[in-house]
Design a protein around this motif. Structure first.
Motif, PDB file in Angstrom:
ATOM      1  N   ALA A 383       0.819  -1.219   0.000  1.00  0.00           N
ATOM      2  CA  ALA A 383       0.000   0.000   0.000  1.00  0.00           C
ATOM      3  C   ALA A 383       0.853   1.270   0.000  1.00  0.00           C
ATOM      4  O   ALA A 383       0.732   2.111  -0.879  1.00  0.00           O
ATOM      5  CB  ALA A 383      -0.929  -0.016   1.207  1.00  0.00           C
ATOM      6  N   ASP A 384       1.714   1.401   1.006  1.00  0.00           N
ATOM      7  CA  ASP A 384       2.545   2.607   1.080  1.00  0.00           C
ATOM      8  C   ASP A 384       4.002   2.212   0.972  1.00  0.00           C
ATOM      9  O   ASP A 384       4.503   1.463   1.797  1.00  0.00           O
ATOM     10  CB  ASP A 384       2.314   3.320   2.416  1.00  0.00           C
ATOM     11  CG  ASP A 384       0.905   3.888   2.497  1.00  0.00           C
ATOM     12  OD1 ASP A 384       0.563   4.680   1.608  1.00  0.00           O
ATOM     13  OD2 ASP A 384       0.165   3.500   3.420  1.00  0.00           O
ATOM     14  N   ALA A 391       6.370   1.151  -6.452  1.00  0.00           N
ATOM     15  CA  ALA A 391       5.441   2.262  -6.211  1.00  0.00           C
ATOM     16  C   ALA A 391       4.383   1.861  -5.181  1.00  0.00           C
ATOM     17  O   ALA A 391       4.015   0.690  -5.079  1.00  0.00           O
ATOM     18  CB  ALA A 391       4.770   2.666  -7.514  1.00  0.00           C
ATOM     19  N   SER A 392       3.914   2.845  -4.435  1.00  0.00           N
ATOM     20  CA  SER A 392       2.810   2.606  -3.508  1.00  0.00           C
ATOM     21  C   SER A 392       1.628   2.044  -4.273  1.00  0.00           C
ATOM     22  O   SER A 392       1.308   2.508  -5.368  1.00  0.00           O
ATOM     23  CB  SER A 392       2.392   3.910  -2.832  1.00  0.00           C
ATOM     24  OG  SER A 392       3.423   4.376  -2.010  1.00  0.00           O
ATOM     25  N   GLY A 393       1.004   1.015  -3.676  1.00  0.00           N
ATOM     26  CA  GLY A 393      -0.172   0.436  -4.296  1.00  0.00           C
ATOM     27  C   GLY A 393       0.131  -0.563  -5.390  1.00  0.00           C
ATOM     28  O   GLY A 393      -0.786  -1.101  -6.005  1.00  0.00           O
ATOM     29  N   SER A 394       1.415  -0.826  -5.648  1.00  0.00           N
ATOM     30  CA  SER A 394       1.737  -1.761  -6.720  1.00  0.00           C
ATOM     31  C   SER A 394       1.915  -3.177  -6.165  1.00  0.00           C
ATOM     32  O   SER A 394       2.039  -3.382  -4.969  1.00  0.00           O
ATOM     33  CB  SER A 394       3.012  -1.329  -7.450  1.00  0.00           C
ATOM     34  OG  SER A 394       4.120  -1.438  -6.595  1.00  0.00           O
ATOM     35  N   GLN A 395       1.905  -4.120  -7.094  1.00  0.00           N
ATOM     36  CA  GLN A 395       2.088  -5.512  -6.718  1.00  0.00           C
ATOM     37  C   GLN A 395       3.574  -5.824  -6.603  1.00  0.00           C
ATOM     38  O   GLN A 395       4.375  -5.379  -7.425  1.00  0.00           O
ATOM     39  CB  GLN A 395       1.488  -6.417  -7.815  1.00  0.00           C
ATOM     40  CG  GLN A 395       0.001  -6.345  -7.919  1.00  0.00           C
ATOM     41  CD  GLN A 395      -0.661  -7.505  -7.199  1.00  0.00           C
ATOM     42  OE1 GLN A 395      -0.408  -8.655  -7.493  1.00  0.00           O
ATOM     43  NE2 GLN A 395      -1.501  -7.187  -6.237  1.00  0.00           N
ATOM     44  N   GLY A 527       6.739  -0.835   4.338  1.00  0.00           N
ATOM     45  CA  GLY A 527       6.995  -0.364   2.976  1.00  0.00           C
ATOM     46  C   GLY A 527       8.262   0.466   2.932  1.00  0.00           C
ATOM     47  O   GLY A 527       8.372   1.431   2.170  1.00  0.00           O
ATOM     48  N   ASP A 528       9.222   0.094   3.769  1.00  0.00           N
ATOM     49  CA  ASP A 528      10.428   0.912   3.879  1.00  0.00           C
ATOM     50  C   ASP A 528      11.640   0.011   4.112  1.00  0.00           C
ATOM     51  O   ASP A 528      11.508  -1.193   4.322  1.00  0.00           O
ATOM     52  CB  ASP A 528      10.265   1.887   5.062  1.00  0.00           C
ATOM     53  CG  ASP A 528      11.027   3.185   4.836  1.00  0.00           C
ATOM     54  OD1 ASP A 528      11.972   3.193   4.005  1.00  0.00           O
ATOM     55  OD2 ASP A 528      10.686   4.183   5.486  1.00  0.00           O
ATOM     56  N   ILE A 529      12.802   0.638   4.098  1.00  0.00           N
ATOM     57  CA  ILE A 529      14.009  -0.102   4.416  1.00  0.00           C
ATOM     58  C   ILE A 529      14.256  -0.014   5.921  1.00  0.00           C
ATOM     59  O   ILE A 529      13.865   0.963   6.551  1.00  0.00           O
ATOM     60  CB  ILE A 529      15.243   0.457   3.649  1.00  0.00           C
ATOM     61  CG1 ILE A 529      15.384   1.986   3.873  1.00  0.00           C
ATOM     62  CG2 ILE A 529      15.122   0.157   2.173  1.00  0.00           C
ATOM     63  CD1 ILE A 529      16.665   2.575   3.332  1.00  0.00           C
ATOM     64  N   PRO A 530      14.887  -1.031   6.495  1.00  0.00           N
ATOM     65  CA  PRO A 530      15.188  -0.974   7.937  1.00  0.00           C
ATOM     66  C   PRO A 530      16.432  -0.147   8.247  1.00  0.00           C
ATOM     67  O   PRO A 530      16.575   0.362   9.363  1.00  0.00           O
ATOM     68  CB  PRO A 530      15.413  -2.440   8.320  1.00  0.00           C
ATOM     69  CG  PRO A 530      15.781  -3.128   7.051  1.00  0.00           C
ATOM     70  CD  PRO A 530      15.174  -2.356   5.912  1.00  0.00           C
ATOM     71  N   PHE A 531      17.324  -0.040   7.271  1.00  0.00           N
ATOM     72  CA  PHE A 531      18.590   0.674   7.487  1.00  0.00           C
ATOM     73  C   PHE A 531      19.145   1.074   6.136  1.00  0.00           C
ATOM     74  O   PHE A 531      18.806   0.484   5.113  1.00  0.00           O
ATOM     75  CB  PHE A 531      19.595  -0.214   8.232  1.00  0.00           C
ATOM     76  CG  PHE A 531      19.444  -1.680   7.910  1.00  0.00           C
ATOM     77  CD1 PHE A 531      19.807  -2.171   6.669  1.00  0.00           C
ATOM     78  CD2 PHE A 531      18.893  -2.559   8.844  1.00  0.00           C
ATOM     79  CE1 PHE A 531      19.633  -3.512   6.361  1.00  0.00           C
ATOM     80  CE2 PHE A 531      18.720  -3.909   8.527  1.00  0.00           C
ATOM     81  CZ  PHE A 531      19.092  -4.379   7.288  1.00  0.00           C
ATOM     82  N   LYS A 532      19.985   2.115   6.162  1.00  0.00           N
ATOM     83  CA  LYS A 532      20.538   2.606   4.899  1.00  0.00           C
ATOM     84  C   LYS A 532      21.836   1.908   4.546  1.00  0.00           C
ATOM     85  O   LYS A 532      22.200   1.785   3.390  1.00  0.00           O
ATOM     86  CB  LYS A 532      20.774   4.108   4.998  1.00  0.00           C
ATOM     87  CG  LYS A 532      19.472   4.885   5.186  1.00  0.00           C
ATOM     88  CD  LYS A 532      19.752   6.300   5.664  1.00  0.00           C
ATOM     89  CE  LYS A 532      18.464   6.933   6.200  1.00  0.00           C
ATOM     90  NZ  LYS A 532      18.733   7.975   7.185  1.00  0.00           N
ATOM     91  N   LYS A 533      22.546   1.512   5.574  1.00  0.00           N
ATOM     92  CA  LYS A 533      23.839   0.897   5.353  1.00  0.00           C
ATOM     93  C   LYS A 533      23.963  -0.383   6.154  1.00  0.00           C
ATOM     94  O   LYS A 533      23.439  -0.486   7.257  1.00  0.00           O
ATOM     95  CB  LYS A 533      24.945   1.848   5.814  1.00  0.00           C
ATOM     96  CG  LYS A 533      25.819   2.310   4.686  1.00  0.00           C
ATOM     97  CD  LYS A 533      26.832   3.307   5.153  1.00  0.00           C
ATOM     98  CE  LYS A 533      27.023   4.420   4.161  1.00  0.00           C
ATOM     99  NZ  LYS A 533      27.293   3.994   2.794  1.00  0.00           N
ATOM    100  N   VAL A 534      24.656  -1.328   5.569  1.00  0.00           N
ATOM    101  CA  VAL A 534      24.986  -2.546   6.301  1.00  0.00           C
ATOM    102  C   VAL A 534      26.508  -2.615   6.355  1.00  0.00           C
ATOM    103  O   VAL A 534      27.168  -2.574   5.322  1.00  0.00           O
ATOM    104  CB  VAL A 534      24.447  -3.797   5.580  1.00  0.00           C
ATOM    105  CG1 VAL A 534      24.912  -5.060   6.280  1.00  0.00           C
ATOM    106  CG2 VAL A 534      22.935  -3.744   5.508  1.00  0.00           C
ATOM    107  N   TYR A 535      27.037  -2.647   7.560  1.00  0.00           N
ATOM    108  CA  TYR A 535      28.483  -2.786   7.709  1.00  0.00           C
ATOM    109  C   TYR A 535      28.747  -4.157   8.292  1.00  0.00           C
ATOM    110  O   TYR A 535      28.267  -4.486   9.380  1.00  0.00           O
ATOM    111  CB  TYR A 535      29.017  -1.692   8.635  1.00  0.00           C
ATOM    112  CG  TYR A 535      30.506  -1.790   8.929  1.00  0.00           C
ATOM    113  CD1 TYR A 535      31.407  -0.932   8.297  1.00  0.00           C
ATOM    114  CD2 TYR A 535      31.007  -2.716   9.830  1.00  0.00           C
ATOM    115  CE1 TYR A 535      32.763  -1.015   8.559  1.00  0.00           C
ATOM    116  CE2 TYR A 535      32.367  -2.811  10.090  1.00  0.00           C
ATOM    117  CZ  TYR A 535      33.240  -1.956   9.456  1.00  0.00           C
ATOM    118  OH  TYR A 535      34.588  -2.040   9.717  1.00  0.00           O
TER     119      TYR A 535
END
Length: 730
Positions: A383-384, A391-395, A527-535
């Motif tokens: 959804a978001d 995209a939001s709302g896409s499969q 609908g998001d990432i948990p973190f921007k970087k993985v070290y």
RNA sequence: GCGCGAUUAGCUCAGUUGGUAGAGCGGCGCUUUUACACAGCGAAGGUCGCAGGUUCAAGUCCUGCAUCGCGCACCA
């Protein structure tokens, strides 16, 4: 007038004396909590956040050097950012670690009281595990403090506490409602020793010698097959050959009834692409219930799947020869029978990878069972979405989320070559089996009543409902960690401010277990990432390069190191000479060298202070001193850039080199005549220079060696904590 | 089988965009000179795995090979 030298400085540096007191001082200041930094004007209210969620250590005992590495790297990043003015949060917690913890306590109970978990019963067993977990937790928290970790303890979380339970159930229900979580009776990895299913990732392959037997089911059977597990052949329903194999073409489609070691079996000859013509006889005895690949062949050919091995890895068919026998015994019995019947055509020794369970080392027995799974390929509507290219709302699918977030660079993995390993894993990923037949963990939030099934956050109203007996794979709750720790599903301020987090720092060995699962869960839920970087850091090995373990007796306890050399020395030794993603070796010699370094700074301070006159603070720098100050700033700039680029090992070495080789060996030595100079301007300039560089050296070194630098800072008569001092480079 | 990494001083390892090799520890010699012997100074020690290639210039980029390690798959 020279400054008075604090009494402490007259003796060599004693880390043990200082470190506990300093940690207490930091903790009491409240500045591990970013809001307190803001309240006291040390961080701007609108400062950019910098967040790390601590990978929660398992409550299975004590921390090891790998944990020390993780704590050191993260504390360096955190302290550096805090001093740079970021709104800096490092959030601590521990992991219940389901199987690992329960099996540990089970072993202890078995050893001490000779009782199994079934003797104790679910409730009593859980009491024992909880008590053990609490003990472990306390030990671990103490260890983290000894290491100097500047964690915000006011936000501490546990993967199995009330808030995290709500998060787990909420996500489970959402996935269930979306059809991504399903229950199915299919082949799974069964650990007979742990009496539970495990996921594909919890399997460890061990190379072993095995015998490959080639034989026919019976005298009149037209095709010989090869196997290392003759005992499973009582569960065969087909012989599969490659469609192009001329040798067997005439038999495809035919069916045979044979009696195999007393067990009647019905064999159909089929053609399937999965068969390799070159292996063995080129004909594969299909045992759908006890082989992953055979299960899939059975799918394609609509074959029956009789189970012949039970949960205890014992035979569940046959006459008195086989029934109830362990698989290894049954194998010998069947081999003997084959020989007596003259059916064996060939016997050869081969190398084989045996699947074992990571936690119990039990040999995995694939068998069909009714379990819960997460479908990684099923499309659903997101959804978001804040995910690039979705995209939001896409499969989308869970696999696509995992692939896209890293593929587009929205999540950046350091070192980057691990991205390839990550993609490779996704390509081979099958549905994730999430149910476990153990007691310690999140109980599956599903209730049954006759033919009804109810999935919910709370138990359904009305009588007669019973909850699913199973618990969830521990990585299910770990997967939610970045947002469950911030109070989700409640829409908290913390989530708004600190999520997505900045960096996820952990060992590369849990890239799939944890990092991939966090990306999956966060992508799906928020609908998001948990973190921007993985070290990713490497594994810490002993001086000989062996993996540290209790059984080998080469394990180092971070507490012992701290007691002997100081936590600072241990930290520095773990960082220097260690590139990200690369395994490193640590020896007491290396740590000792860093203890000497701490003492060196201590002695430098004694020299600087004994030659310092407080009236010099207003002196102007001579041209020479201006140059030296500028050179130091160049070094500090480089160190700052290296930290920002996650080259901590380079930064650590540079500050070490500057302090010892440049500041102590060169600048201090050259200063001796200048400090004795009759020229007041020269003398005062130099005094100020030494004091200034010392203070800034301490500041830059602080993230790496927080204790000794803070101890000295306090001796310099500063009225703040070095921990909150402003970084000299912007 | 597919993929990844490593190979640099006696040992353990660094070396960001290519510009004539660095650290720690160990070993050697000297120095008890008032910051420090948990020290200082000095010297020794490397054809950067091998073979090609690109370049004015390669430990650093490309190709191939060897050895070691790891991941994934197969494992009938």
């Amino acid at each position: 007038m020279n400054s008075e030298i604090p009494e402490k400085l007259l003796k060599p540096y004693n880390p043990v004396e200082e470190e506990n007191l300093i940690y207490k001082k930091w903790e009491e200041s409240g500045y591990f909590t970013p809001e307190n930094m803001i309240k006291d004007g040390l961080t701007k209210a609108d400062a950019e956040p910098f967040t790390i969620i601590l990978p929660p250590p398992n409550v299975t005992g004590i921390l090891h050097m790998g944990h020390a590495m993780m704590l050191t790297v993260q504390d360096i990043l955190i302290r550096h950012k805090r001093m740079r003015g970021f709104r800096t949060l490092w959030l601590p917690g521990t992991d219940h670690a389901a199987i690992a913890t329960q099996s540990k306590v089970e072993k202890e109970v078995q050893k001490a009281e000779g009782k199994s978990r079934h003797d104790l019963g679910r409730e009593e067993m859980l009491n024992r595990v909880n008590a053990f977990a609490q003990d472990s937790h306390d030990t671990i928290v103490n260890q983290m403090k000894v290491m100097g970790a500047s964690l915000d303890w006011s936000r501490e979380a546990f993967t199995l506490d009330e808030k995290r339970t709500l998060a787990v159930r909420t996500v489970f229900k959402k996935m269930y409602d979306d059809g991504l979580i399903y229950r199915s009776n299919k082949i799974i990895n069964w650990d007979p020793k742990g009496q539970t299913t495990i996921s594909d990732d919890e399997i460890v392959y061990e190379a072993r010698k095995a015998t490959l037997y080639t034989f026919k089911y019976s005298k009149g059977f037209p095709i010989a097959i090869s196997t290392t597990r003759p005992e499973t052949k009582v569960g065969d329903v087909a012989v599969a050959v490659h469609p192009d194999d001329e040798r067997y073409k005439e038999y495809v489609g035919k069916e045979y009834d044979v009696v195999f070691c007393g067990v009647p079996i019905h064999i159909k000859i089929i053609a399937d692409e999965a068969v390799e013509k070159e292996f063995g006889t080129g004909a594969l005895g299909v045992t759908p219930a006890h082989s992953m690949i055979d299960w899939e062949i059975a799918d394609r050919h609509d074959l029956p799947r009789p189970q012949v091995i039970n949960e205890y890895a014992k035979m569940m068919v046959g006459d008195e020869r086989l029934m109830g026998k362990k698989v290894a015994e049954a194998r010998d019995i069947i081999v003997n029978w084959l020989k007596e019947e003259g059916l064996v055509e060939k016997e050869e020794a081969i190398d084989q990878n045996v699947a074992t369970a990571e936690r119990t080392s039990g040999i995995i027995e694939p068998l069909p069972k009714l379990q819960w799974f997460i479908d990684v390929n099923k499309p659903f509507t997101l959804a978001d979405s804040n995910i690039n290219d979705i995209a939001s709302g896409s499969q989308t699918t869970l696999k696509e989320i995992m692939r896209t977030t890293v593929g587009t660079g929205q999540i950046d993995i350091i070192p980057d070559y691990f991205s390839k390993t990550y993609f490779h894993w996704i390509d081979n990923l099958r549905d994730w089996c999430i149910s476990r037949q153990i007691w310690y963990g999140h109980r599956i939030p599903v209730w049954y009543k006759e033919n009804e099934i109810y999935c919910g956050i709370e138990a359904p109203e009305g009588a007669g409902w019973t909850q699913d007996e199973d618990t969830l794979d521990t990585w299910f709750s770990s997967g939610l960690w970045t947002f469950s720790t911030m109070g989700w599903p409640e829409q908290t301020e913390d989530l708004k401010i600190y999520h997505p987090t900045s960096v996820l720092e952990t060992g590369y060995d849990i890239l799939f277990f944890w990092i991939a699962r966090m990306i999956l869960m966060t992508g799906y839920t928020l609908g998001d990432i948990p973190f921007k970087k993985v070290y990713l850091h490497g594994l810490v090995r002993d001086a000989q390069g062996k993996k540290m373990s209790k059984s080998l007796g080469n394990a180092m306890d971070p507490l012992d190191i701290a007691a002997k050399y100081g936590a600072d020395a241990g930290r520095m030794a773990l960082i220097i000479g260690t590139a990200p993603g690369t395994d490193s070796k640590i020896s007491e010699e290396k740590i000792k060298g860093q203890k000497h370094f701490a003492n060196k700074i201590w002695n430098i301070t004694r020299f600087v202070l004994s030659n310092f006159d407080s009236t010099s603070v207003n002196a102007a720098f001579t041209p020479d001193d201006t140059v030296i100050a500028a050179q130091w700033h160049e070094t500090a700039k480089k160190i700052t850039a290296d930290i920002d680029a996650y080259r901590l090992h380079v930064a650590a070495e540079d500050i070490y080199q500057y302090i010892w080789t440049t500041f102590a060996d060169k600048i201090l030595e050259e200063s001796k005549p200048l400090l004795a100079s009759e020229d007041i301007a020269v003398k005062q300039s130099r005094q100020k220079l030494l004091f200034t560089i010392l203070c800034e050296n301490l500041t830059v070194l602080h993230p790496f060696m927080p204790f000794v630098t803070e101890a000295i800072w306090q001796l310099l008569g500063k009225d703040n904590l070095l921990m909150t001092e402003v970084w000299p480079i912007n």
